[in-house]
Design a protein around this motif. Structure first.
Motif, mmCIF file in Angstrom:
data_model
loop_
_atom_site.group_PDB
_atom_site.id
_atom_site.type_symbol
_atom_site.label_atom_id
_atom_site.label_comp_id
_atom_site.label_asym_id
_atom_site.label_seq_id
_atom_site.Cartn_x
_atom_site.Cartn_y
_atom_site.Cartn_z
ATOM 1 N N ILE A 202 -49.081 158.837 29.841
ATOM 2 C CA ILE A 202 -48.215 158.886 28.514
ATOM 3 C C ILE A 202 -46.911 159.294 28.676
ATOM 4 N N LYS A 203 -45.784 158.807 28.382
ATOM 5 C CA LYS A 203 -44.531 159.652 28.011
ATOM 6 C C LYS A 203 -43.996 159.203 26.994
ATOM 7 N N LEU A 204 -43.292 160.612 26.499
ATOM 8 C CA LEU A 204 -42.699 160.462 25.188
ATOM 9 C C LEU A 204 -41.146 160.826 25.490
ATOM 10 N N ARG A 205 -40.117 159.946 25.202
ATOM 11 C CA ARG A 205 -38.652 160.036 25.525
ATOM 12 C C ARG A 205 -38.075 160.138 24.368
ATOM 13 N N MET A 206 -37.103 161.199 24.534
ATOM 14 C CA MET A 206 -36.629 161.674 23.037
ATOM 15 C C MET A 206 -34.960 161.448 23.533
ATOM 16 N N THR A 207 -34.022 160.572 22.589
ATOM 17 C CA THR A 207 -33.023 160.244 22.935
ATOM 18 C C THR A 207 -32.000 160.654 21.534
ATOM 19 N N GLY A 208 -32.517 161.394 20.753
ATOM 20 C CA GLY A 208 -31.934 161.505 19.409
ATOM 21 C C GLY A 208 -30.473 162.148 19.441
ATOM 22 N N TRP B 92 -27.922 164.966 25.064
ATOM 23 C CA TRP B 92 -29.219 165.371 25.529
ATOM 24 C C TRP B 92 -30.324 164.105 25.655
ATOM 25 N N GLU B 93 -31.239 164.158 26.736
ATOM 26 C CA GLU B 93 -32.326 163.267 26.519
ATOM 27 C C GLU B 93 -33.691 164.327 27.151
ATOM 28 N N HIS B 94 -34.856 164.102 26.627
ATOM 29 C CA HIS B 94 -35.818 164.842 26.870
ATOM 30 C C HIS B 94 -36.963 163.957 27.113
ATOM 31 N N THR B 95 -37.918 164.378 28.135
ATOM 32 C CA THR B 95 -39.163 163.250 28.350
ATOM 33 C C THR B 95 -40.115 164.501 28.413
ATOM 34 N N ALA B 96 -41.379 164.124 27.818
ATOM 35 C CA ALA B 96 -42.678 164.916 27.885
ATOM 36 C C ALA B 96 -43.628 163.805 28.432
ATOM 37 N N GLY B 97 -44.325 164.078 29.305
ATOM 38 C CA GLY B 97 -45.426 163.538 29.978
ATOM 39 C C GLY B 97 -46.784 163.881 30.151
ATOM 40 N N TRP B 98 -47.808 162.988 30.458
ATOM 41 C CA TRP B 98 -49.201 163.441 30.706
ATOM 42 C C TRP B 98 -49.708 162.359 31.684
ATOM 43 N N ASP B 99 -50.214 162.604 32.922
ATOM 44 C CA ASP B 99 -50.761 161.730 33.808
ATOM 45 C C ASP B 99 -51.991 162.300 34.236
#
Length: 319
Positions: free
Chosen positions: A53-59, A63-70
């Protein structure tokens, strides 16, 4: 999904099946052919289940942030009248965070961290035919015990943190510079932990070390790209320093197994890798050939003698 937020989910399954067929043969007189598939020498059946699962934040504008779980689970099963790799179950679980900052159209900075937890359970494999053979040759029970286990039983947990920081710079039109510094780690494989027998692809007696720790290292790489007048030129120097590099180390011991020779044992040591890559190629429309060259230097420092050094035993040196 939401304004400036993108949620991605992937799920996968992969099956790797490999069979090797050869007329039944053995070094031991008391080993009879199997009743079913007597000429099936090896059969590996590796099932891999994975999800992420990846959560990409481009607001934000720059800046751009990505959080993930594998997560990944592997199950290896074997059959055949011969033996090469053990049965094992492997579980991996990882969490990551990545951020990118673009203060200017010519600059980009990024950095990330990742935490991984792994569990590896390896089944033992006892070769009863080898046991009988060694006793018939007159070897002591201690020697027989050392050789009869073609795979050790291993049940280990691993965890570590990796990360990197990097930048991209466009100083002029047609020029690009990339720099990246990172810390990495790798879990030892089943063969590096539990193997004990002849690898018939290399005709070596290879032994694993159940006490091996994770492979850990630091890397730095630089890439300069020049694109002008119909040519694309890339030069990439790199260097890696490992505090625990896992490799197959030759020993001074002689194996008792048939057609085995010298014993090679997996070990960990400090190691340095360094080199440069040069790639020169024409852009579409240019009538020319592609030239590329790769040079690498590898140095391993022994852990027992901190001031000694030796080359990787299975790789060539600089020419």
């Amino acid at each position: 999904m939401w304004d400036g937020v993108i949620l991605q989910w992937r799920i996968g399954y992969q099956n790797n099946r490999r069979k090797e067929w050869s007329l039944f043969h053995t070094h031991y007189g008391d080993q009879a052919p199997p009743e079913k598939d007597p000429d099936k020498e090896l059969d590996f059946n590796l099932n891999t289940y994975s999800s992420g699962i990846k959560l990409r934040m481009t607001g934000k504008e720059n800046w751009e942030h990505t959080a993930g779980w594998d997560i990944q689970y592997q199950q290896n099963r074997i059959s055949g009248y011969s033996f090469l790799l053990p049965e094992y179950n492997r579980f991996m679980n990882g969490f990551l965070w990545l951020s990118t900052w673009r203060p200017h159209e010519n600059w980009s900075f990024s950095g990330g961290l990742r935490y991984d937890y792994g569990k590896l359970k390896i089944s033992s494999f006892e070769d009863s035919y080898l046991n009988n053979y060694l006793y018939e040759q007159g070897y002591t029970p201690d020697i027989v015990e050392q050789y009869q286990w073609r795979s050790y039983e291993v049940n280990r947990n691993f965890q570590d943190v990796s990360g990197s920081v990097g930048m991209i710079w466009y100083p002029y039109t047609g020029h690009q510079l990339k720099v990246n510094v990172g810390r990495s780690f790798r879990l030892p494989g089943a063969h590096e932990l539990a193997s004990n027998g002849v690898h018939h692809g290399t005709f070596r007696h290879e032994q694993g070390d159940p006490e091996l720790t994770s492979e850990r290292g630091w890397q730095i790489d630089v890439a300069y790209t020049y694109e002008q007048q119909g040519w694309l030129v890339t030069m990439s120097p790199f260097a890696s320093w490992f505090t625990n590099y896992i490799f197959l180390k030759p020993t001074s011991e002689w194996s008792l197994l048939p057609h085995a020779g010298q014993i090679y044992r997996y070990a960990g040591a400090k190691a340095t890798f360094a080199g440069i890559e040069l790639d020169i190629k024409p852009l579409p429309g240019m009538d020319s050939t592609i030239a590329s060259e790769v040079n690498m230097y590898i140095r391993i420092t022994g852990t027992k003698r901190p001031h000694s050094a030796f080359r990787h035993p299975l790789l060539c040196g600089i020419r």
